[in-house]
Motif scaffolding. Structure first.
Motif, PDB file in Angstrom:
ATOM      1  N   ALA A  94      16.659   8.072  61.552  1.00  0.00           N
ATOM      2  CA  ALA A  94      15.223   8.218  61.813  1.00  0.00           C
ATOM      3  C   ALA A  94      14.733   7.108  62.729  1.00  0.00           C
ATOM      4  CB  ALA A  94      14.448   8.207  60.503  1.00  0.00           C
TER       5      ALA A  94
ATOM      6  N   PRO B 111      16.696  16.614  50.910  1.00  0.00           N
ATOM      7  CA  PRO B 111      16.292  16.700  52.323  1.00  0.00           C
ATOM      8  C   PRO B 111      17.033  17.780  53.104  1.00  0.00           C
ATOM      9  CG  PRO B 111      17.465  14.647  51.871  1.00  0.00           C
ATOM     10  CD  PRO B 111      17.178  15.275  50.554  1.00  0.00           C
TER      11      PRO B 111
ATOM     12  N   GLU C  63      15.683  21.279  52.131  1.00  0.00           N
ATOM     13  CA  GLU C  63      14.307  21.461  52.604  1.00  0.00           C
ATOM     14  C   GLU C  63      14.279  21.595  54.132  1.00  0.00           C
ATOM     15  OE1 GLU C  63      11.651  21.745  50.698  1.00  0.00           O
ATOM     16  OE2 GLU C  63      12.409  21.094  48.749  1.00  0.00           O
TER      17      GLU C  63
ATOM     18  N   LEU D 204      20.310   8.281  56.923  1.00  0.00           N
ATOM     19  CA  LEU D 204      19.056   8.956  57.265  1.00  0.00           C
ATOM     20  C   LEU D 204      18.049   7.973  57.851  1.00  0.00           C
ATOM     21  CD1 LEU D 204      18.521  11.460  54.332  1.00  0.00           C
ATOM     22  CD2 LEU D 204      18.702  12.012  56.762  1.00  0.00           C
ATOM     23  N   ALA D 205      17.952   6.791  57.205  1.00  0.00           N
ATOM     24  CA  ALA D 205      16.993   5.782  57.667  1.00  0.00           C
ATOM     25  C   ALA D 205      17.355   5.315  59.070  1.00  0.00           C
ATOM     26  CB  ALA D 205      16.975   4.599  56.701  1.00  0.00           C
TER      27      ALA D 205
ATOM     28  N   ARG E 296      24.245   7.895  52.497  1.00  0.00           N
ATOM     29  CA  ARG E 296      23.489   8.986  53.092  1.00  0.00           C
ATOM     30  C   ARG E 296      22.051   8.542  53.383  1.00  0.00           C
ATOM     31  NH1 ARG E 296      22.356  14.628  50.077  1.00  0.00           N
ATOM     32  NH2 ARG E 296      24.516  15.156  50.513  1.00  0.00           N
ATOM     33  N   ARG E 297      21.494   7.791  52.395  1.00  0.00           N
ATOM     34  CA  ARG E 297      20.129   7.303  52.610  1.00  0.00           C
ATOM     35  C   ARG E 297      20.076   6.360  53.798  1.00  0.00           C
ATOM     36  NH1 ARG E 297      18.163   5.933  46.596  1.00  0.00           N
ATOM     37  NH2 ARG E 297      17.987   8.077  45.895  1.00  0.00           N
TER      38      ARG E 297
ATOM     39  N   VAL F   7       6.947  13.724  53.456  1.00  0.00           N
ATOM     40  CA  VAL F   7       8.316  13.341  53.815  1.00  0.00           C
ATOM     41  C   VAL F   7       9.027  12.733  52.603  1.00  0.00           C
ATOM     42  CG1 VAL F   7       9.708  11.785  55.249  1.00  0.00           C
ATOM     43  CG2 VAL F   7       7.833  13.085  56.273  1.00  0.00           C
ATOM     44  N   ALA F   8       8.299  11.928  51.817  1.00  0.00           N
ATOM     45  CA  ALA F   8       8.907  11.345  50.618  1.00  0.00           C
ATOM     46  C   ALA F   8       9.346  12.445  49.650  1.00  0.00           C
ATOM     47  CB  ALA F   8       7.904  10.409  49.942  1.00  0.00           C
TER      48      ALA F   8
ATOM     49  N   LEU G  56      12.476  14.100  50.883  1.00  0.00           N
ATOM     50  CA  LEU G  56      13.649  13.259  50.649  1.00  0.00           C
ATOM     51  C   LEU G  56      14.057  13.310  49.185  1.00  0.00           C
ATOM     52  CD1 LEU G  56      12.834  10.154  52.888  1.00  0.00           C
ATOM     53  CD2 LEU G  56      14.509  11.968  53.321  1.00  0.00           C
ATOM     54  N   LEU G  57      13.070  13.334  48.271  1.00  0.00           N
ATOM     55  CA  LEU G  57      13.384  13.320  46.850  1.00  0.00           C
ATOM     56  C   LEU G  57      13.868  14.683  46.359  1.00  0.00           C
ATOM     57  CD1 LEU G  57      10.367  11.176  45.642  1.00  0.00           C
ATOM     58  CD2 LEU G  57      12.779  10.524  45.496  1.00  0.00           C
TER      59      LEU G  57
END
Lengths: 287, 259
Positions: free
Chosen positions: B16, A266, A269, B12-13, B8-9, A258-259, A262-263
Motif C-alpha cells: 500500500a 481482505p 472482500e 499489504l502495508a 501478509r500484513r 478499509v479496516a 482488512l479484518l
C-alpha cells in the motif's frame, strides 16, 4: 437433554461457496468513486491551503473570527510552530498542519503536508483544475450508480435494513459484535449487517450528495441560479465549512471501511469488489 | 496461523505504501504536463456551458441588506499601483483620469469620473467571493456597464469586453505582468455588472481599485478588475497578454470563474 460442549461435537464440515455479490455497475462505480474521492480530497486540501480558515454565515475573511483555522506562529528566533485552532482551543501540530517540510526537506509554512495535496507543491490554479474535472466525473458516476440502484433493486435488496435488523435488540447485538470484531459467518455473511447498511446509506445518500450540494453552493454562478441552495446551508461560508466537515466524515468512513475489509478477509472482500464473487462458508449437508 | 498472517500484513502495508508513493509521483508528473493540464481544463468549458444553460444571462446574484455588510472588506491583490502615471492621477484626485472605451465600437468614448457619475447609477449590496475561499459583503455603487456600452454602440463582430488596468502585478520584459481581465457580452450586459466608483458609501480607496473597478457579481474576485483605465471591445482574446483572457488566466486560472 444435556447440551454437548462445543468441542465434543461432531466436526462440522464447511464448504466454501462462491456467491455473486456485487453487480458489475456497483463494482465499476465503486472504483471510479474511489479514484474521484482521492483526487477530490487531495486537490481540495490544495485549494483549502489558499485560505485555511472556516467561518459560519454569509461572509468571512481575515478580519472575521474563524470557527476553525490552521496557521503558523512565527516568533522570529525559534523555528515556526504549526497550529490548528477550533473555537478557542489551540493545538500544536508542527510537522503535519501549519508547518511541514517541502520537497528539499526545508521547513515551510503551509497548512497541509506535501504528501496529502495535489499537486504536492503549492498551486491553487492546478488544484482547482483537478478538483473541478473530477467533481464532474464524481457527480456523473454517482448518477449512474443511483440510476442503476433504482433499476436493479440494489438499494432495497442490499442496503435497506429489514424490520428485524432495525429492532433495538438486533442493533445492540450488532454493535457488540463490531466491538468484539466478530464478523458474521456462513449464510449470515451473505448480506450486510445492520450497522453496515446504515453506514452505507448515510454515506451514499447523505454525505456524497452533501459534498456536491455544498460545493455548488460555493459557486457564485450557481448561487445566482439556485439562491435557495446557499440559504439551505446558512450562507456561502457555512456551506464551505459543511463541505470540509462532510469531507472529513467521508475520510473517517474510508478508514473504518478499509479496516473492516482488512479484518473481515481482505482477499475475499477485494475479489468480490473486482470479480463480483464472494466466498461464504456454509455447512455441508452431504457430510 | 500467526506466522502466516504477519508477513501478509507487512506485505499489504508495504504494498500500500509503495503503491501510494508511486501514485503520488505519477499525479505530480501529470500535474506538470501541459497536455494533461489542457485535458483537466476541458471541465471549465462544461461548467461554463451548463451554468449558462441553467442561468442564461438573466439569473441575478443575491443582493443583501445594509445589516449584512462585512465590518472590514479585505483588500487583496494590488494595494497601490506603481508608476508615475497612476501617481499623478492619484495626486490630482483622479480629476484628469479618463475611461477610454474603444475597439469594436462605432463611437469610442472618453469618460471622466463626473461623466460616469452623471449617468444612471445602480447600487447593490453583494457578496464578493475570492478564489482563495473567503467572502466579504459590500455595498457597491456605479454605472451599469450596459449603459456605457450602449453609448459606445458595439459593432456586430463584438464578442468580449477587455478591461485594461493601471496595476502591474509582475515585472516582465514583454509587459504581460500588467493586470487585465475580460468577460463575454452576456456578463457585460448583465444588469448587475457595473463600473463601480464607490464602496460602502465612500469613493473607492486605492486598495479597492480607485477610481473605478468592475463588478461581475456571478464570478470570482479576480474577474472584478481594479484601476480600470480602458475598456476594449474585441472579437478574440488571444491577442492580449499571454492569450488566455486575463492576468490570472494567463497563470492557469479559469477564464470562466463562476465556480
Amino acid at each position: 437433554m444435556t447440551e454437548i460442549p462445543p468441542d465434543l461435537r461432531m466436526p462440522v464440515h464447511h464448504r466454501r461457496r462462491l456467491i455473486y455479490r456485487h453487480a458489475l455497475v456497483t463494482r465499476v462505480t465503486h472504483w471510479i468513486n474511489l479514484l474521484c474521492l482521492a483526487v477530490l480530497l487531495m486537490s481540495g486540501l490544495q485549494i483549502f491551503m489558499a485560505h485555511p480558515a472556516l467561518y459560519w454565515g454569509q461572509f468571512g475573511a481575515d478580519a472575521d473570527r474563524p470557527a476553525f483555522e490552521i496557521g503558523a506562529d512565527d516568533s522570529g528566533d525559534s523555528p515556526p510552530a504549526g497550529f490548528a485552532r477550533i473555537g478557542s482551543s489551540k493545538f500544536e501540530t508542527t510537522g503535519i498542519l501549519g508547518v511541514s517540510r517541502n520537497a528539499s526537506g526545508e521547513t515551510v509554512e503551509r497548512a497541509f503536508p506535501r504528501w496529502v495535496t495535489l499537486p504536492s507543491w503549492r498551486n491553487l490554479a492546478l488544484g482547482r483544475r483537478w478538483h473541478f474535472f473530477f467533481a464532474w466525473l464524481f457527480a456523473a458516476n454517482l448518477l449512474v450508480y443511483f440510476a442503476a440502484g433504482l433499476v436493479n433493486g440494489h438499494f432495497w435488496r442490499d442496503l435497506l435494513p429489514s424490520k428485524q435488523q432495525l429492532r433495538p435488540r438486533a442493533l445492540f447485538h450488532d454493535i457488540a459484535d463490531h466491538l468484539r470484531l466478530k464478523f458474521p459467518r456462513g449464510e449470515a455473511s451473505r448480506g450486510y449487517n445492520p450497522l453496515q447498511k446504515l453506514t452505507y446509506l448515510c454515506v451514499i445518500f447523505v454525505l456524497l450528495p452533501l459534498m456536491i450540494l455544498t460545493g455548488l453552493a460555493m459557486s457564485p454562478g450557481m448561487d445566482a441560479i439556485l439562491p435557495w441552495l446557499v440559504d439551505l446551508f446558512g450562507g456561502r461560508q457555512s456551506a464551505r465549512t459543511i463541505h470540509f466537515i462532510a469531507a472529513s466524515l467521508i475520510l473517517l468512513f474510508v478508514f473504518v471501511h478499509v479496516a473492516m475489509v482488512l479484518l473481515a478477509g481482505p482477499l475475499n472482500e477485494l475479489r468480490a469488489m473486482i470479480t463480483g464473487r464472494f466466498a461464504i462458508f456454509v455447512e455441508d449437508d452431504h457430510a | 496461523m500467526h506466522n502466516v498472517l504477519l508477513p501478509r500484513r507487512r506485505f499489504l502495508a508495504l504494498g500500500a505504501a509503495s503503491l501510494g508513493g508511486t501514485l503520488l509521483a505519477g499525479c505530480d508528473r501529470l500535474s506538470g504536463a501541459p497536455d494533461f493540464q489542457e485535458f483537466l481544463a476541458s471541465a471549465e468549458w462544461l461548467t461554463y456551458r451548463i451554468q449558462r444553460l441553467l442561468g442564461g444571462g438573466h439569473a441575478l446574484a443575491r443582493e443583501f441588506t445594509a445589516s449584512d455588510v462585512s465590518p472590514v472588506f479585505k483588500v487583496n491583490g494590488t494595494g497601490m499601483p506603481e508608476g508615475e502615471e497612476y501617481a499623478a492621477l492619484r495626486v490630482g484626485n483622479f480629476a484628469d483620469w479618463r475611461l477610454r472605451v474603444d475597439g469594436l465600437v462605432a463611437k469610442p468614448l472618453d469618460l471622466s469620473l463626473a461623466d460616469l457619475r452623471n449617468l444612471p447609477q445602480r447600487t447593490q449590496i453583494t457578496r464578493h467571493d475570492c478564489v482563495e475561499g473567503w467572502s466579504a459583503i459590500g455595498k457597491w455603487q456605479g454605472v451599469p456597464l450596459a449603459s456605457v456600452l450602449a453609448r459606445a454602440a458595439l459593432l456586430p463582430a463584438a464578442r468580449f469586453a477587455v478591461f485594461h488596468c493601471a496595476d502591474v502585478l509582475e515585472q516582465t520584459l514583454d509587459g504581460t505582468g500588467q493586470y487585465y481581465e475580460s468577460i463575454d457580452l452576456i456578463d457585460a450586459f448583465h444588469p448587475q455588472t457595473i463600473l463601480a466608483h464607490s464602496l460602502d458609501d465612500a469613493p473607492l480607496t486605492i486598495g479597492h481599485g480607485a477610481p473605478l473597478r468592475l463588478r461581475v457579481e456571478r464570478q470570482l474576485g479576480y474577474k472584478h478588475a481594479k484601476y480600470v483605465m480602458r475598456i476594449e471591445i474585441t472579437d478574440r482574446l488571444d491577442s492580449f497578454g499571454r492569450g488566455k483572457g486575463g492576468y490570472w488566466e494567463d497563470r492557469g486560472y479559469e477564464w470562466y470563474a463562476g465556480i
